[in-house]
Design an enzyme around this catalytic site. Structure first.
Site, mmCIF file in Angstrom:
data_model
loop_
_atom_site.group_PDB
_atom_site.id
_atom_site.type_symbol
_atom_site.label_atom_id
_atom_site.label_comp_id
_atom_site.label_asym_id
_atom_site.label_seq_id
_atom_site.Cartn_x
_atom_site.Cartn_y
_atom_site.Cartn_z
ATOM 1 N N GLU A 84 0.828 -1.200 0.000
ATOM 2 C CA GLU A 84 0.000 0.000 0.000
ATOM 3 C C GLU A 84 0.865 1.253 0.000
ATOM 4 O O GLU A 84 1.976 1.240 0.521
ATOM 5 C CB GLU A 84 -0.867 0.027 1.268
ATOM 6 N N CYS A 97 3.332 8.459 1.220
ATOM 7 C CA CYS A 97 3.733 7.532 2.272
ATOM 8 C C CYS A 97 3.954 6.190 1.594
ATOM 9 O O CYS A 97 3.031 5.634 0.996
ATOM 10 C CB CYS A 97 2.620 7.441 3.318
ATOM 11 N N CYS A 104 5.277 -7.254 7.652
ATOM 12 C CA CYS A 104 6.172 -6.741 8.695
ATOM 13 C C CYS A 104 6.392 -7.827 9.733
ATOM 14 O O CYS A 104 5.510 -8.634 9.997
ATOM 15 C CB CYS A 104 5.532 -5.512 9.351
ATOM 16 N N CYS A 108 3.316 -5.255 16.117
ATOM 17 C CA CYS A 108 2.750 -4.347 17.119
ATOM 18 C C CYS A 108 1.253 -4.665 17.250
ATOM 19 O O CYS A 108 0.583 -4.919 16.247
ATOM 20 C CB CYS A 108 2.942 -2.894 16.692
ATOM 21 N N CYS A 111 -1.426 -2.719 15.113
ATOM 22 C CA CYS A 111 -1.153 -2.462 13.698
ATOM 23 C C CYS A 111 -1.741 -3.534 12.781
ATOM 24 O O CYS A 111 -1.607 -4.732 13.032
ATOM 25 C CB CYS A 111 0.351 -2.370 13.488
ATOM 26 N N CYS A 325 -2.090 2.309 6.927
ATOM 27 C CA CYS A 325 -1.543 1.167 6.190
ATOM 28 C C CYS A 325 -1.899 -0.190 6.768
ATOM 29 O O CYS A 325 -2.032 -0.365 7.952
ATOM 30 C CB CYS A 325 -0.046 1.309 6.067
HETATM 31 N N1 SAH Z 1 7.520 0.213 11.111
HETATM 32 C C1 SAH Z 1 7.584 1.638 11.136
HETATM 33 C C2 SAH Z 1 6.779 2.348 10.072
HETATM 34 C C3 SAH Z 1 5.424 1.797 9.710
HETATM 35 S S1 SAH Z 1 4.063 2.070 10.770
HETATM 36 C C4 SAH Z 1 7.189 2.127 12.515
HETATM 37 O O1 SAH Z 1 6.813 1.329 13.354
HETATM 38 O O2 SAH Z 1 7.321 3.305 12.776
HETATM 39 C C5 SAH Z 1 3.726 3.788 10.678
HETATM 40 C C6 SAH Z 1 3.173 4.357 11.955
HETATM 41 O O3 SAH Z 1 1.798 3.975 12.128
HETATM 42 C C7 SAH Z 1 3.890 3.877 13.192
HETATM 43 O O4 SAH Z 1 4.071 4.945 14.078
HETATM 44 C C8 SAH Z 1 2.913 2.889 13.773
HETATM 45 O O5 SAH Z 1 3.146 2.655 15.117
HETATM 46 C C9 SAH Z 1 1.606 3.571 13.463
HETATM 47 N N2 SAH Z 1 0.412 2.725 13.566
HETATM 48 C C10 SAH Z 1 0.259 1.437 13.222
HETATM 49 N N3 SAH Z 1 -0.987 1.010 13.468
HETATM 50 C C11 SAH Z 1 -1.656 2.064 13.979
HETATM 51 C C12 SAH Z 1 -3.001 2.261 14.438
HETATM 52 N N4 SAH Z 1 -3.896 1.270 14.432
HETATM 53 N N5 SAH Z 1 -3.318 3.503 14.885
HETATM 54 C C13 SAH Z 1 -2.427 4.516 14.892
HETATM 55 N N6 SAH Z 1 -1.165 4.384 14.477
HETATM 56 C C14 SAH Z 1 -0.766 3.172 14.032
#
Ligand code: SAH
Length: 345
Positions: A84, A97, A104, A108, A111, A325
């Site tokens: 994406e 972006c 990944c 997390c 995510c 994303c």
């Molecule tokens: N792996 C990298 C970049 C990709 S995620 C990182 O962790 O920074 C991009 C951002 O979106 C990160 O800050 C991540 O923590 C956040 N993110 C992921 N899922 C999310 C959600 N459900 N709500 C808000 N932010 C989210």
């Protein structure tokens, strides 16, 4: 390939090395085939097509926000994988972006990308191809890039650095490092490596918690490098590069949004060249999290600012099109799976 590498490859293949720069410029203008390099002889174009290939990303799905014109893409890579990316319009121009990996490994808990697992790293040209596919699709010129899509850029370090070198090159897209941000969940060893390169890149760090108890629960990477180690690396990065770190903090109701969390966060960031970006958590299907209320977010900002830490709430763009994303791809996969089930039945 860098320009120097194309020259070397041409020399090794008995091709005229003075053509390398012309070919490089064509590639970075976003051609999809050697055939399109119209100032090159037909014979030379055919030779190139036989020996090399160009990574092209095709638009598989496009969603345009009715609220703010943000465009969300699902792109198909040469091997059939999907990633994406998102195009956003700001007053200073267009920002994209992009993704750095298919899936990944970081997992997390909030995510959507992590939920579908990890397939593979993206090559530098597949990162470039995202920018080019979107520029061509919308007929716009992109001026800012954020590596904040699917994947963990510092887990694909060599390819990401090469991408940065290519995209910022004078004969390439010439997008300067000051116009590029990289977001990481906190791969500490690589933050030190990156700092030592002294690039004028903006580093965003996904912190999302003020302490190990909360962070290890939501972000497994914290069990490898804890908050203290991460913040030490961040201080080193800020001191070495003179660049302000941007901390991302997803506000999750009753998880990390209390007054105590704000106080602890302020204490830990004290004296660092940084900014805190609060993001009301996206209520992704299956993560079970709820956004903090506006009131709670304002309280949090007030505590931080009283303690000298600047914080703002990130503007939400494309909220009607699953613009964050991982969500679009998941839905696409579910739909495809649904269609396949239908066929089986
Ligand atoms: N792996 C990298 C970049 C990709 S995620 C990182 O962790 O920074 C991009 C951002 O979106 C990160 O800050 C991540 O923590 C956040 N993110 C992921 N899922 C999310 C959600 N459900 N709500 C808000 N932010 C989210």
């Amino acid at each position: 390939m860098t320009l120097a590498e194309i020259k070397e490859a041409f020399a090794a293949d008995g091709l005229p090395s003075f053509r390398a720069l012309q070919v490089y410029k064509w590639l970075h203008r976003g051609v999809k085939s050697f055939e399109e390099m119209s100032d090159q002889s037909k014979a030379f174009r055919q030779t190139l097509a036989q020996r090399y290939y160009i990574a092209v990303a095709e638009v598989a799905q496009r969603l345009v926000s009715k609220l703010d014109g943000t465009v969300k893409y699902l792109l198909r890579l040469p091997d059939g994988e999907h990633v994406e990316c998102v195009l956003m319009e700001y007053h200073h121009g267009y920002s994209i972006c992009i993704s750095s990996q298919v899936g990944c490994k970081m997992n997390c808990s909030f995510c959507a990308t992590g939920k579908s697992g990890f397939s593979r790293d993206l090559t530098p040209s597949e990162m470039l191809a995202q920018v080019q596919a979107v520029q061509e699709d919308r007929q716009v010129r992109i001026s800012n890039i954020v590596l904040m899509g699917m994947g963990e850029p510092l887990d694909n370090y060599e390819n990401v650095l090469r991408f940065l070198e290519l995209v910022s090159s004078d004969d390439g897209m010439n997008i300067g490092m000051r116009h590029i941000s990289l977001s990481t969940c906190g791969i500490v060893d690589r933050i030190y490596d990156l700092a030592d390169r002294r690039l004028q890149l903006t580093l965003s760090v996904s912190l999302h918690a003020p302490n190990d108890a909360i962070r290890s629960r939501t972000m497994p990477v914290n069990r490898r490098w804890n908050v203290e180690e991460l913040l030490k690396a961040c201080r080193y990065y800020a001191d070495t590069t003179g660049r302000r770190i941007s901390f991302e903090y997803a506000m999750i109701s009753s998880v990390n949004d209390s007054a105590d969390c704000a106080k602890e966060l302020a204490r830990r960031l004290h004296g660092m060249l940084c900014h805190v970006n609060l993001i009301p958590v996206n209520e992704v299907q299956g993560n079970g999290y709820r956004k903090s209320s506006q009131e709670q977010i304002q309280k949090f900002i007030k505590i931080l600012s009283e303690k000298g830490i600047t914080a703002t709430v990130r503007r939400t763009l494309g909220s009607d099109i699953n613009a964050s994303c991982g969500q679009l791809k998941r839905r696409y996969q579910e739909e495809v799976a649904g269609i396949e089930n239908l066929h089986e039945n």
